[in-house]
Scaffold this active site. Structure first.
Site, PDB file in Angstrom:
ATOM      1  N   LYS A 180       0.841  -1.193   0.000  1.00 11.04           N
ATOM      2  CA  LYS A 180       0.000   0.000   0.000  1.00 11.04           C
ATOM      3  C   LYS A 180       0.881   1.249   0.000  1.00 11.04           C
ATOM      4  O   LYS A 180       2.076   1.161   0.327  1.00 11.04           O
ATOM      5  CB  LYS A 180      -0.940  -0.032   1.206  1.00 11.04           C
ATOM      6  CG  LYS A 180      -0.257  -0.057   2.584  1.00 11.04           C
ATOM      7  CD  LYS A 180      -1.296  -0.159   3.684  1.00 11.04           C
ATOM      8  CE  LYS A 180      -0.697   0.094   5.044  1.00 11.04           C
ATOM      9  NZ  LYS A 180      -1.696   0.035   6.128  1.00 11.04           N
ATOM     10  N   HIS A 181       0.361   2.374  -0.448  1.00  9.49           N
ATOM     11  CA  HIS A 181      -1.005   2.656  -0.888  1.00  9.49           C
ATOM     12  C   HIS A 181      -0.932   2.948  -2.380  1.00  9.49           C
ATOM     13  O   HIS A 181      -0.301   3.932  -2.776  1.00  9.49           O
ATOM     14  CB  HIS A 181      -1.569   3.857  -0.167  1.00  9.49           C
ATOM     15  CG  HIS A 181      -1.426   3.769   1.341  1.00  9.49           C
ATOM     16  ND1 HIS A 181      -0.295   4.200   2.014  1.00  9.49           N
ATOM     17  CD2 HIS A 181      -2.252   3.284   2.294  1.00  9.49           C
ATOM     18  CE1 HIS A 181      -0.450   3.998   3.312  1.00  9.49           C
ATOM     19  NE2 HIS A 181      -1.636   3.439   3.521  1.00  9.49           N
ATOM     20  N   HIS A 192      -0.279  17.077   2.538  1.00 11.62           N
ATOM     21  CA  HIS A 192      -1.511  16.728   3.244  1.00 11.62           C
ATOM     22  C   HIS A 192      -1.814  15.247   3.071  1.00 11.62           C
ATOM     23  O   HIS A 192      -1.803  14.729   1.948  1.00 11.62           O
ATOM     24  CB  HIS A 192      -2.690  17.536   2.699  1.00 11.62           C
ATOM     25  CG  HIS A 192      -2.660  18.983   3.068  1.00 11.62           C
ATOM     26  ND1 HIS A 192      -2.844  19.423   4.347  1.00 11.62           N
ATOM     27  CD2 HIS A 192      -2.464  20.099   2.310  1.00 11.62           C
ATOM     28  CE1 HIS A 192      -2.761  20.749   4.375  1.00 11.62           C
ATOM     29  NE2 HIS A 192      -2.528  21.176   3.155  1.00 11.62           N
ATOM     30  N   ASP A 259      -8.433   1.010   0.781  1.00 12.97           N
ATOM     31  CA  ASP A 259      -8.033   1.575   2.054  1.00 12.97           C
ATOM     32  C   ASP A 259      -9.297   1.783   2.875  1.00 12.97           C
ATOM     33  O   ASP A 259     -10.408   1.859   2.339  1.00 12.97           O
ATOM     34  CB  ASP A 259      -7.279   2.891   1.852  1.00 12.97           C
ATOM     35  CG  ASP A 259      -6.300   3.176   2.980  1.00 12.97           C
ATOM     36  OD1 ASP A 259      -6.499   2.635   4.082  1.00 12.97           O
ATOM     37  OD2 ASP A 259      -5.353   3.941   2.768  1.00 12.97           O
TER      38      ASP A 259
END
Length: 740
Positions: A180-181, A192, A259
């Site tokens: 991931k991701h 962010h 996710d």
């Protein structure tokens, strides 16, 4: 299978949470009535039962209850895959907290990643898990991002090498890893978490996909589709990425999971769908097979088939992948776990492994000679990260992620504890807090009063680990600055003003900015969240019990305004600002307690490999470990090329005056350049090999010319490049070279 039974295999049940519309069952346990209401036709996965429970034993018992109910009360009796978090070891109360991935990357040693992967896989299997949600394969380019600590390195190749080793090690225990991701998550605008990504197809193909290719080549079981969007298209809705690229180009044949809540986000955050039902249709069509952490959107898929909004063939495609994975992971062959099974681990061997790996990643970036500490030195240990073992652990450790909710402290020793236990003369004071509260003035003054009477101050500063704004680093804990949080810089300043040598020990999960203080410190050491055995590892390095061998897995810049600033950026991307110079310490930098000389670099092309060699001599007064790094530069490309790309590393132990020849073998395929459609081609041209102790210190070893024609690179690419180390005798240098 009925349609409802099929759809049930595409969801998950979070059995440790409060019952609500999200299909989660109560923390006190699970009853037959609750299960009959929640999963009458079975379920695909169980969400982190050990990692959400007050203790791993109760989590395992809960798994036993649910699996037994599924076997006895559903028509097909299909067991559920149990997944757990594992970014810094098994995230459960009894799990060993391993060094962070960033610490593993700092070792510049794939074997270290493999050893930790084996440990994590064994503990996952011990609690009845079949799948671990790790490793993180993101390439972090902006140090403001709170999840840098979860990544191996800012260099894609080093991250890829570590990823392949970690996946291979973890899956030896019969559990599956989840890469991931997917994909590009480490390049969010502004640093962010989950922010939008602005990457072109070429950058994705050459950089971010390389790490996933390595995991796929290692046989990774699952891939997790990320939250973010790329150029306005959410990954969970992007059939080009999830189907054409991941499966078509990279050849991935396992299961794609979302996710947590990423499918919900299609309508709640991205606003590209109007409901959970349409989000489910969009995600399934794009190639997301299983919804995590629970079955909220995908439970509507049966209605969508009945209404003609989606073909049953798409449901079948995902279900077949899920069932095939359950067969591969042995769910139909294993006896169900007994409810009375205890889950305990032999802590001593696990901690010994983690201590060794943690020490190998601790990075000495500046030293005036104060380190290693003299055995008789009187030392003051202070600072906000000196006193808690939890401060040494990553965000996905059980104590920092879950335990605080139950009022449980980690109980691991802190740096100050181990100094007191192992060093002759130690004073311990708080120094200051992370957040700059009203007690800091007195605490700083007290530390200064003691500092004037000691030989050395070790001030342990850095981030406060916490989930989603509970700290200054961790998932959802992003910062717009890189300076030390709270009044830590004032503490360091006041200690330096005493004239006593100050060792700054930075414990954290990303780059930091000391400003002008860096020049005043006698030494600066980075410990990248080294885990529950980290305090011992830190004392090992600071006292010289082991050599300092870690190397920077990220660039340490001067300020947040320069982000993103990875070392491999192109020339124009690295132009300086009028009010700031370049990085303080560059990628790959790290000092030892001895010195090494790199000489006689050579390079030649041998069939499909670049072969680069260098002689290394230990020119210092003690045994040490050299970490030579080989970088490649493509002088003229059809697209803008990075100034340097790491393609080979080695760890070379050498006695005093010891010498070795290191020979790097780098496949030409690792020089591939992406064309407009993402295909990789090795272009004819001239390449420079540079070898040295860091990206900044690497010097030209020679040049090779690949005459062509252009060569198409198959995928997934193998990232393996080998380093052959031949230790030389004490005879004449030329004779040694001929024998080697």
């Amino acid at each position: 299978m009925t349609l409802n039974e099929k759809v049930a295999q595409l969801g998950a049940l979070w059995v440790n949470e409060t019952t609500d519309e999200s299909n989660r069952v109560a923390t006190h346990g699970v009853t037959a009535d609750e299960l009959a209401a929640a999963v009458p036709d079975g379920i695909g996965q169980l969400t982190r039962p050990a990692g959400s429970a007050p203790d791993a034993v109760s989590g395992r018992r809960l798994v036993a209850d649910v699996q037994s109910w599924l076997a006895d009360n559903t028509r097909l009796g299909i067991p559920a895959i149990v997944h757990e978090e594992c970014l810094t070891g098994l995230m459960a109360s009894t799990g060993t907290v391993t060094p962070s991935p960033l610490n593993l990357g700092a070792t510049f040693d794939a074997d270290a990643a493999a050893v930790v992967g084996v440990l994590v896989g064994e503990q996952l299997a011990a609690v009845g898990a079949h799948l671990g949600l790790g490793p993180v394969l993101d390439v972090p380019v902006d140090q403001r991002w709170g999840r840098v600590e979860e990544c191996f390195a800012e260099d894609p190749w080093l991250a890829a090498v570590c990823a392949a080793a970690y996946v291979s090690g973890m899956q030896q225990a019969g559990v599956g890893a989840t890469a991931k991701h997917f994909v590009g998550h480490g390049s969010s605008l502004g640093g962010h978490n989950c922010g939008p990504i602005a990457l072109g197809a070429r950058q994705l193909a050459e950089r971010d996909l390389l790490v996933f290719e390595a995991a796929i080549d290692a046989g990774v079981e699952s891939v997790m589709a990320a939250y973010h969007d790329i150029d306005g298209v959410p990954v969970c809705a992007d059939s080009h990425l999830l189907t054409d690229v991941l499966r078509g180009q990279l050849g991935f044949e396992g299961v794609v999971v979302s996710d947590y809540w990423a499918i919900d986000w299609l309508h709640e955050e991205h606003c590209t769908t109007d409901s959970r039902a349409s989000s489910a249709i969009t995600a399934l069509d794009a190639g997301v097979d299983v919804e995590l952490p629970y079955w909220r959107c995908y439970r509507s898929l049966a209605d969508a088939v009945h209404d003609g909004r989606i073909s049953v063939a798409l449901v079948d495609r995902a279900v077949l992948r899920v069932l095939a994975q359950k067969f591969r992971l042995g769910l139909f062959d294993r006896p169900l776990p007994a409810a009375s099974d205890a889950t305990t681990f032999d802590a001593a061997p696990a901690r010994a492994i983690c201590r060794s790996v943690a020490a190998a990643g601790i990075t000495l970036v500046q030293n005036s000679g104060v380190l290693p500490l003299a055995p008789d030195a009187r030392v003051l240990v202070c600072g906000p990260n000196a006193h808690s073992g939890s401060a040494l652990c990553g965000n996905y450790s059980w104590a920092n992620h879950v335990g605080y909710r139950f009022g449980v402290d980690s109980g691991y020793p802190g740096v100050a504890d181990q100094f007191v236990a192992r060093h002759a003369s130690v004073d311990v004071l708080p120094g200051c807090s992370h957040i700059g509260d009203g007690t800091d003035d007195d605490a700083i003054a007290a530390a200064v009063a003691v500092a004037v009477d000691v030989d050395v101050v070790v001030v342990v500063v850095g981030d406060m680990v916490g989930h989603f704004n509970r700290g200054t680093v961790g998932e959802g804990s992003d910062r717009n600055r890189l300076d030390l949080p709270g009044r830590q810089a004032q503490l360091v300043q006041a200690l330096c003003d005493t004239g006593t040598p100050v060792v700054v020990l930075h414990v954290g999960g990303r780059a930091f900015d000391l400003g002008d203080l860096a020049e005043r410190c006698a030494a600066v050491v980075c410990a990248w969240l080294p885990g529950e055995s980290g305090a011992d590892a830190i004392v090992d390095v600071l006292t010289g019990a082991v050599d300092a061998t870690g190397r920077l897995p990220i660039t340490i810049g001067r300020m947040a305004g320069a982000q993103p600033a990875p070392y491999w950026a192109s020339k124009l991307a690295r132009r300086e600002y009028v009010d700031a110079t370049g990085p303080v310490w560059g990628f790959g930098h790290g000092l030892s307690y001895t010195t090494f000389e790199f000489t006689n670099g050579t390079v030649h092309l041998d069939a499909d490999e670049i072969v680069a060699t260098v002689d290394i001599t230990n020119t210092g007064a003690r045994r040490g470990v050299a970490v030579p790094q080989c970088y490649i530069t493509d002088l003229i490309g059809s697209t803008v090329r990075p100034e340097l790309e790491l393609r080979g590393v080695a760890r070379v132990p050498l006695d005093v005056a010891g010498r070795a020849v290191v020979e790097f073998h780098i496949p030409l395929a690792l020089l591939g350049v992406a064309d407009a459609d993402g295909s990789l081609i090795v272009e004819p041209g001239e390449f420079v090999a540079r070898i040295g102790s860091s990206a900044a210190a690497a010097v030209e070893a020679g040049r090779i010319r690949f005459a062509g024609p252009p060569r198409l690179v198959g995928r997934p690419r193998s990232v393996s490049s080998s380093a052959v180390v031949v230790t030389l005798t004490s005879r004449s240098h030329d004779d040694d070279r001929r024998e080697a």
